[in-house]
Design a protein around this motif. Sequence first.
Motif, PDB file in Angstrom:
ATOM      1  N   LEU A 286      -4.252   0.691 -13.545  1.00 47.55           N
ATOM      2  CA  LEU A 286      -5.666   1.044 -13.473  1.00 47.55           C
ATOM      3  C   LEU A 286      -5.811   2.377 -12.747  1.00 47.55           C
ATOM      4  CD1 LEU A 286      -6.678  -2.513 -12.319  1.00 47.55           C
ATOM      5  CD2 LEU A 286      -7.384  -1.548 -14.500  1.00 47.55           C
ATOM      6  N   HIS A 287      -6.222   3.406 -13.479  1.00 44.99           N
ATOM      7  CA  HIS A 287      -6.389   4.748 -12.922  1.00 44.99           C
ATOM      8  C   HIS A 287      -7.836   4.923 -12.455  1.00 44.99           C
ATOM      9  CE1 HIS A 287      -2.488   6.431 -14.009  1.00 44.99           C
ATOM     10  NE2 HIS A 287      -2.617   5.936 -15.226  1.00 44.99           N
ATOM     11  N   ALA A 288      -8.085   4.748 -11.147  1.00 45.06           N
ATOM     12  CA  ALA A 288      -9.439   4.886 -10.616  1.00 45.06           C
ATOM     13  C   ALA A 288      -9.580   6.082  -9.684  1.00 45.06           C
ATOM     14  CB  ALA A 288      -9.850   3.609  -9.886  1.00 45.06           C
ATOM     15  N   ALA A 289      -8.497   6.798  -9.407  1.00 45.78           N
ATOM     16  CA  ALA A 289      -8.582   7.977  -8.545  1.00 45.78           C
ATOM     17  C   ALA A 289      -9.251   9.119  -9.298  1.00 45.78           C
ATOM     18  CB  ALA A 289      -7.192   8.399  -8.077  1.00 45.78           C
ATOM     19  N   GLY A 290      -9.990   9.940  -8.571  1.00 47.87           N
ATOM     20  CA  GLY A 290     -10.631  11.077  -9.215  1.00 47.87           C
ATOM     21  C   GLY A 290     -11.256  12.002  -8.198  1.00 47.87           C
ATOM     22  N   GLU A 291     -11.549  13.203  -8.647  1.00 45.83           N
ATOM     23  CA  GLU A 291     -12.186  14.202  -7.793  1.00 45.83           C
ATOM     24  C   GLU A 291     -13.281  14.903  -8.576  1.00 45.83           C
ATOM     25  OE1 GLU A 291     -10.806  18.243  -5.463  1.00 45.83           O
ATOM     26  OE2 GLU A 291      -9.910  16.318  -5.011  1.00 45.83           O
TER      27      GLU A 291
ATOM     28  N   SER B 284       0.835  -1.192   0.000  1.00 42.76           N
ATOM     29  CA  SER B 284       0.000   0.000   0.000  1.00 42.76           C
ATOM     30  C   SER B 284       0.873   1.245   0.000  1.00 42.76           C
ATOM     31  CB  SER B 284      -0.906   0.017   1.240  1.00 42.76           C
ATOM     32  OG  SER B 284      -1.728  -1.126   1.276  1.00 42.76           O
ATOM     33  N   LEU B 285       0.503   2.221  -0.814  1.00 46.09           N
ATOM     34  CA  LEU B 285       1.190   3.503  -0.861  1.00 46.09           C
ATOM     35  C   LEU B 285       0.158   4.604  -0.670  1.00 46.09           C
ATOM     36  CD1 LEU B 285       3.551   2.917  -3.942  1.00 46.09           C
ATOM     37  CD2 LEU B 285       4.136   2.739  -1.517  1.00 46.09           C
ATOM     38  N   VAL B 286       0.359   5.424   0.362  1.00 44.41           N
ATOM     39  CA  VAL B 286      -0.573   6.513   0.658  1.00 44.41           C
ATOM     40  C   VAL B 286      -0.060   7.785  -0.010  1.00 44.41           C
ATOM     41  CG1 VAL B 286      -1.642   7.896   2.472  1.00 44.41           C
ATOM     42  CG2 VAL B 286      -1.229   5.456   2.837  1.00 44.41           C
ATOM     43  N   ALA B 287      -0.919   8.432  -0.780  1.00 48.23           N
ATOM     44  CA  ALA B 287      -0.526   9.669  -1.459  1.00 48.23           C
ATOM     45  C   ALA B 287      -1.753  10.490  -1.789  1.00 48.23           C
ATOM     46  CB  ALA B 287       0.257   9.357  -2.748  1.00 48.23           C
ATOM     47  N   ARG B 288      -1.595  11.803  -1.734  1.00 49.45           N
ATOM     48  CA  ARG B 288      -2.645  12.738  -2.150  1.00 49.45           C
ATOM     49  C   ARG B 288      -2.236  13.324  -3.498  1.00 49.45           C
ATOM     50  NH1 ARG B 288      -2.889  17.152   0.532  1.00 49.45           N
ATOM     51  NH2 ARG B 288      -0.789  16.958   1.431  1.00 49.45           N
ATOM     52  N   PHE B 289      -3.047  13.129  -4.495  1.00 46.13           N
ATOM     53  CA  PHE B 289      -2.700  13.574  -5.839  1.00 46.13           C
ATOM     54  C   PHE B 289      -2.798  15.078  -6.010  1.00 46.13           C
ATOM     55  CE2 PHE B 289      -3.662   9.300  -8.114  1.00 46.13           C
ATOM     56  CZ  PHE B 289      -2.600   8.744  -7.437  1.00 46.13           C
ATOM     57  N   ASP B 290      -3.447  15.783  -5.063  1.00 44.15           N
ATOM     58  CA  ASP B 290      -3.478  17.241  -5.164  1.00 44.15           C
ATOM     59  C   ASP B 290      -2.220  17.870  -4.588  1.00 44.15           C
ATOM     60  OD1 ASP B 290      -3.997  16.596  -2.555  1.00 44.15           O
ATOM     61  OD2 ASP B 290      -5.706  17.950  -2.319  1.00 44.15           O
ATOM     62  N   SER B 291      -1.292  17.048  -4.119  1.00 47.30           N
ATOM     63  CA  SER B 291       0.002  17.526  -3.631  1.00 47.30           C
ATOM     64  C   SER B 291       1.075  17.209  -4.657  1.00 47.30           C
ATOM     65  CB  SER B 291       0.345  16.851  -2.292  1.00 47.30           C
ATOM     66  OG  SER B 291       1.702  17.063  -1.958  1.00 47.30           O
ATOM     67  N   SER B 292       1.670  18.229  -5.241  1.00 46.14           N
ATOM     68  CA  SER B 292       2.716  18.009  -6.257  1.00 46.14           C
ATOM     69  C   SER B 292       3.890  17.247  -5.676  1.00 46.14           C
ATOM     70  CB  SER B 292       3.192  19.356  -6.813  1.00 46.14           C
ATOM     71  OG  SER B 292       2.143  20.041  -7.460  1.00 46.14           O
ATOM     72  N   GLU B 293       4.236  17.535  -4.425  1.00 41.11           N
ATOM     73  CA  GLU B 293       5.364  16.866  -3.800  1.00 41.11           C
ATOM     74  C   GLU B 293       5.095  15.377  -3.625  1.00 41.11           C
ATOM     75  OE1 GLU B 293       3.895  19.579  -2.678  1.00 41.11           O
ATOM     76  OE2 GLU B 293       5.438  21.105  -3.074  1.00 41.11           O
ATOM     77  N   GLU B 294       3.916  15.044  -3.104  1.00 41.32           N
ATOM     78  CA  GLU B 294       3.587  13.634  -2.900  1.00 41.32           C
ATOM     79  C   GLU B 294       3.464  12.895  -4.227  1.00 41.32           C
ATOM     80  OE1 GLU B 294       0.489  12.675  -0.139  1.00 41.32           O
ATOM     81  OE2 GLU B 294       0.956  14.375   1.165  1.00 41.32           O
TER      82      GLU B 294
ATOM     83  N   VAL C  69      -5.637  16.299 -10.013  1.00 42.49           N
ATOM     84  CA  VAL C  69      -6.027  14.951  -9.596  1.00 42.49           C
ATOM     85  C   VAL C  69      -6.501  14.118 -10.773  1.00 42.49           C
ATOM     86  CG1 VAL C  69      -7.666  13.636  -8.199  1.00 42.49           C
ATOM     87  CG2 VAL C  69      -6.600  15.701  -7.257  1.00 42.49           C
ATOM     88  N   ASN C  70      -7.328  14.688 -11.632  1.00 42.55           N
ATOM     89  CA  ASN C  70      -7.991  13.921 -12.688  1.00 42.55           C
ATOM     90  C   ASN C  70      -7.182  13.787 -13.968  1.00 42.55           C
ATOM     91  OD1 ASN C  70     -10.196  13.651 -10.991  1.00 42.55           O
ATOM     92  ND2 ASN C  70     -11.338  15.322 -11.928  1.00 42.55           N
ATOM     93  N   LEU C  71      -6.215  14.666 -14.169  1.00 41.68           N
ATOM     94  CA  LEU C  71      -5.478  14.656 -15.436  1.00 41.68           C
ATOM     95  C   LEU C  71      -3.968  14.598 -15.256  1.00 41.68           C
ATOM     96  CD1 LEU C  71      -5.426  14.837 -18.496  1.00 41.68           C
ATOM     97  CD2 LEU C  71      -5.668  17.333 -18.312  1.00 41.68           C
ATOM     98  N   SER C  72      -3.411  15.512 -14.459  1.00 44.72           N
ATOM     99  CA  SER C  72      -1.956  15.533 -14.298  1.00 44.72           C
ATOM    100  C   SER C  72      -1.437  14.271 -13.625  1.00 44.72           C
ATOM    101  CB  SER C  72      -1.524  16.763 -13.489  1.00 44.72           C
ATOM    102  OG  SER C  72      -1.814  17.945 -14.193  1.00 44.72           O
ATOM    103  N   ALA C  73      -2.127  13.802 -12.576  1.00 45.38           N
ATOM    104  CA  ALA C  73      -1.659  12.608 -11.869  1.00 45.38           C
ATOM    105  C   ALA C  73      -1.628  11.375 -12.777  1.00 45.38           C
ATOM    106  CB  ALA C  73      -2.516  12.352 -10.633  1.00 45.38           C
ATOM    107  N   PRO C  74      -2.689  11.085 -13.544  1.00 44.19           N
ATOM    108  CA  PRO C  74      -2.593   9.947 -14.467  1.00 44.19           C
ATOM    109  C   PRO C  74      -1.451  10.089 -15.477  1.00 44.19           C
ATOM    110  CG  PRO C  74      -4.876  10.579 -14.191  1.00 44.19           C
ATOM    111  CD  PRO C  74      -4.063  11.629 -13.507  1.00 44.19           C
TER     112      PRO C  74
END
Length: 245
Positions: free
Chosen positions: A89-94, A61-71, A114-119
């Motif tokens: 599988l990209h299932a994260a979204g906001e 498991s890896l914990v990360a917030r996609f709205d954080s550029s650093e994380e 979250v929805n575009l840059s992270a993927p």
Amino acid sequence: MPRSKERRAAAVITGASGGIGRALALRFAPSVEHMTLIGRDARRLGELAGDVARRGARARSLVARFDSSEELQELAQELGRSTTVSVLLHAAGEFVKEPVACLAGADFERSLRVNLSAPYVLTRALLGALQRGAGDVVFINSSAVGQRRAGLSAYGASKAGLVALADSLRQECNPLGLRVLSVFLGATATRLQEQLHAGGEQGPYQPGQLLQPSDVAEIIHAALALPRGAEVTDLHLRPALPHRA
């Protein structure tokens, strides 16, 4: 559990602490050797890792917030160490719903992140591992794409951008042995939908009348089970119309 010759090397799932991500993890667990679960909720990820292990796959498991550029960058560096990945599988979204006049710039940017840059960032970090694994990349998208609906400027822009990312990636990476699938979902029985209905705009929350995460996971698994000479590029799912006797 007996090892099958059809088991893939590894899967990476974002949004794994949510409804669709969790369902994907449980469905793919018997068919992969190792699974990386990424999400924001450490407790949910830990519970899911145990469920995945009981279905036959080793899990981390890896914990990360996609709205954080650093994380996000730290996560990309960690994933970049992967040797072989069979399924991403990209299932994260906001979801953000605000008229343009009321939408804060920070909220618009967070939706894009979250929805575009992270993927994009995570897919790019894993391209080498995906190529070695003759992999599949799946982007969970939305039926809202292309709809002219008020209040969806941020969400719609991010999801439309995700279509462009997926389509370009497919053209670039098919010759390398990679397949790319976009999944356009209608209303699905998740915590997000429950929160939207709680706002009073869409009536009472009736999950039995919505798409079920397990059904979404089942059709995605089936699409990726096709022989490598075939590729499903776009998959549209919606809740079935209510049955009338």
